[in-house]
Design a protein around this motif. Structure first.
Motif, PDB file in Angstrom:
ATOM      1  N   UNK A 225       4.435   7.854   0.741  1.00 48.90           N
ATOM      2  CA  UNK A 225       4.949   6.677   1.438  1.00 48.90           C
ATOM      3  C   UNK A 225       4.001   6.196   2.523  1.00 48.90           C
ATOM      4  N   UNK A 226       3.427   7.120   3.280  1.00 46.72           N
ATOM      5  CA  UNK A 226       2.497   6.740   4.341  1.00 46.72           C
ATOM      6  C   UNK A 226       1.227   6.115   3.782  1.00 46.72           C
ATOM      7  N   UNK A 227       0.723   6.647   2.686  1.00 45.28           N
ATOM      8  CA  UNK A 227      -0.465   6.063   2.043  1.00 45.28           C
ATOM      9  C   UNK A 227      -0.146   4.644   1.567  1.00 45.28           C
ATOM     10  N   UNK A 228       1.032   4.447   1.000  1.00 50.29           N
ATOM     11  CA  UNK A 228       1.418   3.105   0.563  1.00 50.29           C
ATOM     12  C   UNK A 228       1.518   2.139   1.742  1.00 50.29           C
ATOM     13  N   UNK A 229       2.024   2.605   2.862  1.00 52.19           N
ATOM     14  CA  UNK A 229       2.104   1.758   4.059  1.00 52.19           C
ATOM     15  C   UNK A 229       0.709   1.414   4.573  1.00 52.19           C
ATOM     16  N   UNK A 230      -0.173   2.422   4.612  1.00 51.95           N
ATOM     17  CA  UNK A 230      -1.496   2.229   5.204  1.00 51.95           C
ATOM     18  C   UNK A 230      -2.451   1.442   4.328  1.00 51.95           C
ATOM     19  N   UNK A 231      -2.384   1.600   3.024  1.00 50.53           N
ATOM     20  CA  UNK A 231      -3.421   1.059   2.148  1.00 50.53           C
ATOM     21  C   UNK A 231      -2.957  -0.023   1.183  1.00 50.53           C
ATOM     22  N   UNK A 232      -1.716  -0.466   1.283  1.00 53.43           N
ATOM     23  CA  UNK A 232      -1.255  -1.567   0.445  1.00 53.43           C
ATOM     24  C   UNK A 232      -0.625  -2.624   1.348  1.00 53.43           C
ATOM     25  N   UNK A 233      -0.328  -3.744   0.777  1.00 56.54           N
ATOM     26  CA  UNK A 233       0.339  -4.811   1.527  1.00 56.54           C
ATOM     27  C   UNK A 233       1.850  -4.772   1.324  1.00 56.54           C
ATOM     28  N   UNK A 234       2.351  -3.686   0.756  1.00 55.62           N
ATOM     29  CA  UNK A 234       3.789  -3.539   0.559  1.00 55.62           C
ATOM     30  C   UNK A 234       4.476  -3.352   1.903  1.00 55.62           C
ATOM     31  N   UNK A 235       5.624  -3.981   2.051  1.00 52.18           N
ATOM     32  CA  UNK A 235       6.397  -3.790   3.273  1.00 52.18           C
ATOM     33  C   UNK A 235       7.140  -2.451   3.186  1.00 52.18           C
ATOM     34  N   UNK A 236       7.496  -1.871   4.324  1.00 50.37           N
ATOM     35  CA  UNK A 236       8.260  -0.610   4.276  1.00 50.37           C
ATOM     36  C   UNK A 236       9.552  -0.732   3.476  1.00 50.37           C
ATOM     37  N   UNK A 237      10.209  -1.882   3.560  1.00 52.65           N
ATOM     38  CA  UNK A 237      11.449  -2.058   2.792  1.00 52.65           C
ATOM     39  C   UNK A 237      11.184  -1.978   1.290  1.00 52.65           C
ATOM     40  N   UNK A 238      10.106  -2.579   0.833  1.00 52.18           N
ATOM     41  CA  UNK A 238       9.795  -2.531  -0.599  1.00 52.18           C
ATOM     42  C   UNK A 238       9.425  -1.115  -1.029  1.00 52.18           C
ATOM     43  N   UNK A 239       8.752  -0.406  -0.158  1.00 49.94           N
ATOM     44  CA  UNK A 239       8.394   0.981  -0.474  1.00 49.94           C
ATOM     45  C   UNK A 239       9.661   1.835  -0.583  1.00 49.94           C
ATOM     46  N   UNK A 240      10.590   1.654   0.343  1.00 53.87           N
ATOM     47  CA  UNK A 240      11.833   2.426   0.311  1.00 53.87           C
ATOM     48  C   UNK A 240      12.637   2.117  -0.950  1.00 53.87           C
ATOM     49  N   UNK A 241      12.738   0.845  -1.298  1.00 50.97           N
ATOM     50  CA  UNK A 241      13.456   0.471  -2.521  1.00 50.97           C
ATOM     51  C   UNK A 241      12.746   1.041  -3.742  1.00 50.97           C
ATOM     52  N   UNK A 242      11.418   1.016  -3.726  1.00 51.86           N
ATOM     53  CA  UNK A 242      10.655   1.581  -4.847  1.00 51.86           C
ATOM     54  C   UNK A 242      10.922   3.069  -4.997  1.00 51.86           C
ATOM     55  N   UNK A 243      11.052   3.785  -3.874  1.00 49.48           N
ATOM     56  CA  UNK A 243      11.352   5.213  -3.935  1.00 49.48           C
ATOM     57  C   UNK A 243      12.726   5.462  -4.547  1.00 49.48           C
ATOM     58  N   UNK A 244      13.715   4.652  -4.176  1.00 51.39           N
ATOM     59  CA  UNK A 244      15.054   4.821  -4.757  1.00 51.39           C
ATOM     60  C   UNK A 244      15.011   4.553  -6.261  1.00 51.39           C
ATOM     61  N   UNK A 245      14.356   3.464  -6.652  1.00 50.38           N
ATOM     62  CA  UNK A 245      14.263   3.129  -8.073  1.00 50.38           C
ATOM     63  C   UNK A 245      13.510   4.221  -8.833  1.00 50.38           C
ATOM     64  N   UNK A 246      12.429   4.730  -8.244  1.00 51.12           N
ATOM     65  CA  UNK A 246      11.683   5.820  -8.874  1.00 51.12           C
ATOM     66  C   UNK A 246      12.575   7.048  -9.056  1.00 51.12           C
TER      67      UNK A 246
END
Length: 121
Positions: free
Chosen positions: A21-42
């Protein structure tokens, strides 16, 4: 010594999920909300195909506490409800099994808001 390994497995798996999650926050343009939703879907997808539950059994809280674990819980509840209730289980199973956790999160979030009096920025 056995309890040490249980804690170590939970720490490593939970830490790895958080590090992703931290790598996705630091190195992508994904918002934290999209990352969290992606984790739930995953978690839902991995739980539905039967990959995530063995990880939960091996790592314990390290795999069940992050949002991927909640996604897995939703998938397991839906699968169980479909077996018991048929197609009606698609709508009722996921939230039925996780209702206590959702209710607790809402209650404790409200309690923290009342006790600590948050301010707008």
């Amino acid at each position: 010594m056995e309890i040490f390994w249980e804690y170590a497995k939970a720490f490593l798996v939970g830490g790895l999920i958080c590090a992703i999650g931290q790598v996705l926050i630091d190195y992508t343009k994904l918002t934290p909300a999209r990352i969290l939703v992606s984790f739930v879907v995953l978690g839902v997808v991995l739980g539905a195909v039967g990959v995530y539950q063995p990880l939960v059994e091996w790592a314990g809280g390290g795999a069940s506490v992050p949002l991927t674990g909640w996604g897995n819980t939703i998938a397991q509840g839906t699968k169980d409800a479909i077996r018991e209730k048929g197609l009606y289980g698609i709508l009722s199973g996921g939230l039925g099994i996780s209702a206590a956790g959702v209710a607790a999160a809402i209650f404790f979030g409200l309690a923290a808001g009342v006790v600590f009096k948050p301010k707008e920025k």
